[in-house]
Design a protein around this motif. Sequence first.
Motif, short mmCIF file in Angstrom:
data_model
loop_
_atom_site.label_atom_id
_atom_site.label_comp_id
_atom_site.label_asym_id
_atom_site.label_seq_id
_atom_site.Cartn_x
_atom_site.Cartn_y
_atom_site.Cartn_z
N LEU A 221 0.83 -1.20 0.00
CA LEU A 221 0.00 0.00 0.00
C LEU A 221 0.87 1.25 0.00
CD1 LEU A 221 -3.00 -0.70 2.39
CD2 LEU A 221 -3.06 -0.15 -0.04
N LYS A 224 4.80 3.37 -3.22
CA LYS A 224 5.47 4.50 -3.86
C LYS A 224 6.07 5.46 -2.84
CE LYS A 224 1.76 7.74 -5.05
NZ LYS A 224 0.90 7.35 -3.91
N GLU A 225 5.42 5.59 -1.68
CA GLU A 225 5.98 6.46 -0.65
C GLU A 225 7.30 5.90 -0.12
OE1 GLU A 225 2.77 5.64 -0.82
OE2 GLU A 225 1.87 7.60 -1.23
N LEU A 228 10.10 6.30 -2.69
CA LEU A 228 10.66 7.65 -2.71
C LEU A 228 11.54 7.87 -1.48
CD1 LEU A 228 10.95 10.41 -3.87
CD2 LEU A 228 8.72 11.06 -2.99
N ARG A 239 8.42 17.20 -0.26
CA ARG A 239 7.06 17.00 -0.77
C ARG A 239 6.07 16.83 0.38
NH1 ARG A 239 6.44 19.60 -3.71
NH2 ARG A 239 8.51 20.34 -3.35
N TYR B 114 4.04 12.50 -6.89
CA TYR B 114 3.49 11.67 -5.80
C TYR B 114 2.57 12.47 -4.89
CZ TYR B 114 6.50 7.65 -6.81
OH TYR B 114 7.10 6.57 -7.40
N ILE B 117 -0.74 12.66 -6.59
CA ILE B 117 -1.40 11.36 -6.73
C ILE B 117 -2.07 10.99 -5.40
CG2 ILE B 117 -1.03 8.91 -7.16
CD1 ILE B 117 1.36 9.75 -8.92
N GLY B 118 -1.41 11.27 -4.31
CA GLY B 118 -2.00 10.98 -3.00
C GLY B 118 -1.55 9.64 -2.44
N LEU B 121 -2.27 5.53 -3.50
CA LEU B 121 -2.84 5.36 -4.82
C LEU B 121 -1.74 5.11 -5.84
CD1 LEU B 121 -5.49 8.20 -4.66
CD2 LEU B 121 -5.87 5.73 -4.53
#
Lengths: 549, 267
Positions: A221, A224-225, A228, A239, B114, B117-118, B121
């Motif tokens: 889940l 992507k976080e 990064l 960000r 990013y 996008i949140g 997601l």
Amino acid sequence: MNGCRRPSSWLLLAACLVFGILLVGIGGCAAEGDPEGAVSAGRSLTDRRIEWPSWEAWRRVILMQDYNTRVVVTGTTLLGLAAGTIGSFTLLRKRALMGDALSHATLPGIALAFLIASGLGYSGKALPVLLAGAAVTGILGMGTILLIRNLTRLKEDAAMGIVLSVFFGGGVSLLAVVQQMSEGHAAGLEGFIYGKTASMLASDAWLIGAAGGGSAIVTLLLFKELKLLCFDEGFAGSRGLPVVWLDLVLMAVVVVVTIIGLQAVGLILMIALLVIPAAAARFWTERMARMTAVAAGVGAVSCLVGSALSAVFPRLPSGAMIVLVSALIFLTSMIVGPRRGVLIRALRRRTLHRRIDRQHLLRAIYEVLEARHESPAGATAATGAELAAGAELAAGEVAVADLLGRRSWSGSRLRRIIRRAARQGWVTVEAGGAVRLTTRGAERAARLVRDHRLWEMYLITHADVAPGRVDRDADAIEHVLDAAMIAELQTLLDVEGMPSGVPACPHEAAPASAAERALTAGTTTTAGTTTTAGTTTTAGTSSATDRGA
Amino acid sequence: MSSVAATVPAGRAVDSPLSIYDLTVAYHRKPVLWDVSVDFPKGQLIGVVGPNGAGKSTLIKAVMELIPTASGEIRVFGKPYRKNRRRVGYVPQRESVDWDFPVDALDVVTMGLYGQIGWCLPVRRKHRQQAAEALERVGLADLAHRQISQLSGGQQQRTFLARALVQDADLYLMDEPFAAVDAATEQAIIEILQEMKNRGKTVLVIHHDLQTVADYFDYVVLLNMRVVAHGPVATTFTQENLQKTYGGRLTLLEEATEAMRRREKTL
């Protein structure tokens, strides 16, 4: 990095790995010689034999006929999946060893949990109780690492070494005390050291599987976080990603996976499951998502096969089995991995070396012919393009002996290069062994000589390299020059009034240094060369002799 | 040219893309920036210049709240950074990341999205499309699927630039985008920066090469632990100010810092 490029270091690494695998195997067998295990298997205390299981035993495991085997294998497979997934992130975050310190720090917690639970009158061997204790000291260990690092000027590796050994040592002592105090009741606690699925209950397996699956889902889940975070922490912070919290989530998942892995893999070998699948996956892909998927797969397969093997050989620790299987997969990946594997890199290196050899051959032939005809050397003479287009270049035969003197290559190597070039249609070999350029070879040779000389001129005029040295320097660079760089060189040098086509050799020295020549071709060159050999400044004589010849 | 001590009139601060008042930053109690006060003008190319260790990177990291500040106030378009994060694009130093990481150029640029996008997601096609367009703007369209270690230094720098561009921010903070890039890349980057300026963006660039300051920038901040001078290049980028920034005029400040560092070591 440089060292790893050499095949010998890869071989050494492979040898070390095989040795390590053997050690783990032997160690695993030896560890199984403990009395408790022997008793539970219904044998004498001194019996250390490992019997080859019957076909029936194999069949039962392969077909998963026992409910318990099914549950245990499913649970550990989910564990491997989770470990591979989270392992990819910790590897890329360069925190892989944190898991090792953590897992070693769990041992005192296991012993203490047993003591406390028994003291309160509960069964001290309930898995959730033991794992809760493990988690407490595990997290305490990680906290201690951070504390040591922040309070003193020690670096993280030293802090980890201290915490890992001290906590483990404390755990071993506590375990001895526990076993002393509760004769026999504490049996099986040491199974957490090397891993033992045999004593796993179905409910334990469900717990492990559920926690493993949950960890994998959390990681995916936040994929992507976390990606990064691992790639560029500063940008992630800018960000607005909560970097500290994400790191905590990452470590929390590592804690969960390590804790649930204690029973199946054992605390000593748990690090293998966090590192090896991810490291193996890196050889297969250059994409993070694929790497995570491959790592999860490798982890799952290792655990599946490892725990099944341990079901067939109940006396072998499952942890050792799992590590052995994953190490085999790693070894295979390291060798045949299509992105960074040893084989593919050796192949690329060989292709490059062959190309360089071919370029040297073509250039040497060109230069011999050029020296013979004397044509493009002066400003009045024909350009290289004309030389290439005319039958002259293609018509000239060059003796192998002449080529031998051009570079420091051995006769056998040169003949091998010529054979290969002939097969590829760059040159033809005449009856007497002399070499002749094909039309294609002649064109390529002219271009190579031009590139080489353009680069030499650039070095002399723009980089202030002494003319006597440029040949050698240009040699190292010219093989990597691409079309765009050549074009740039051409415009740069054309502006300064250079003729197009193949320019004359910009330095006085002969293409090969006099010293080199004296070494390799002393017999083929005239006596004059050999006497002046040794300094590059006098090499001009040798080139003059060459042309005279 | 306004001097260090000058307080910024309250009225101007609102439309300034970035206002810094009395900012002091310390690493482990060793001060790196002292009482920095600058009101950056809108829609200009701004160069931040100063010797090594002058606190240039620290300044932009402090703006983005990546490091704690000891005191002072920072306003981005009149609000705290966290409220206006989306309007700020960041280009970190190229050496700050591991280029062996398993991602390609397009992946890196997508990271700039990013925030939009949140959480949790997935990256969708339209995001990849946006990233591809940003790569095209920096001239790397055909290298989109190349693993990032296979890019040259200049191409890596342009990838980072594309990651900032894809956000379409109003203020850009760039940490040495010209460090160790070839002449062609430098030219390409400065053209992109000019184009950004023409579209009304404010670009703040940490810069090392004093030779090109006058050519590249409209406004300059000379920094050496404190702001030595700031203002339009024509009036501020003078020999005298450079002397003050790079010369030995700050010895006392450095000595005090050094003394603090030594004391810190013995504690």
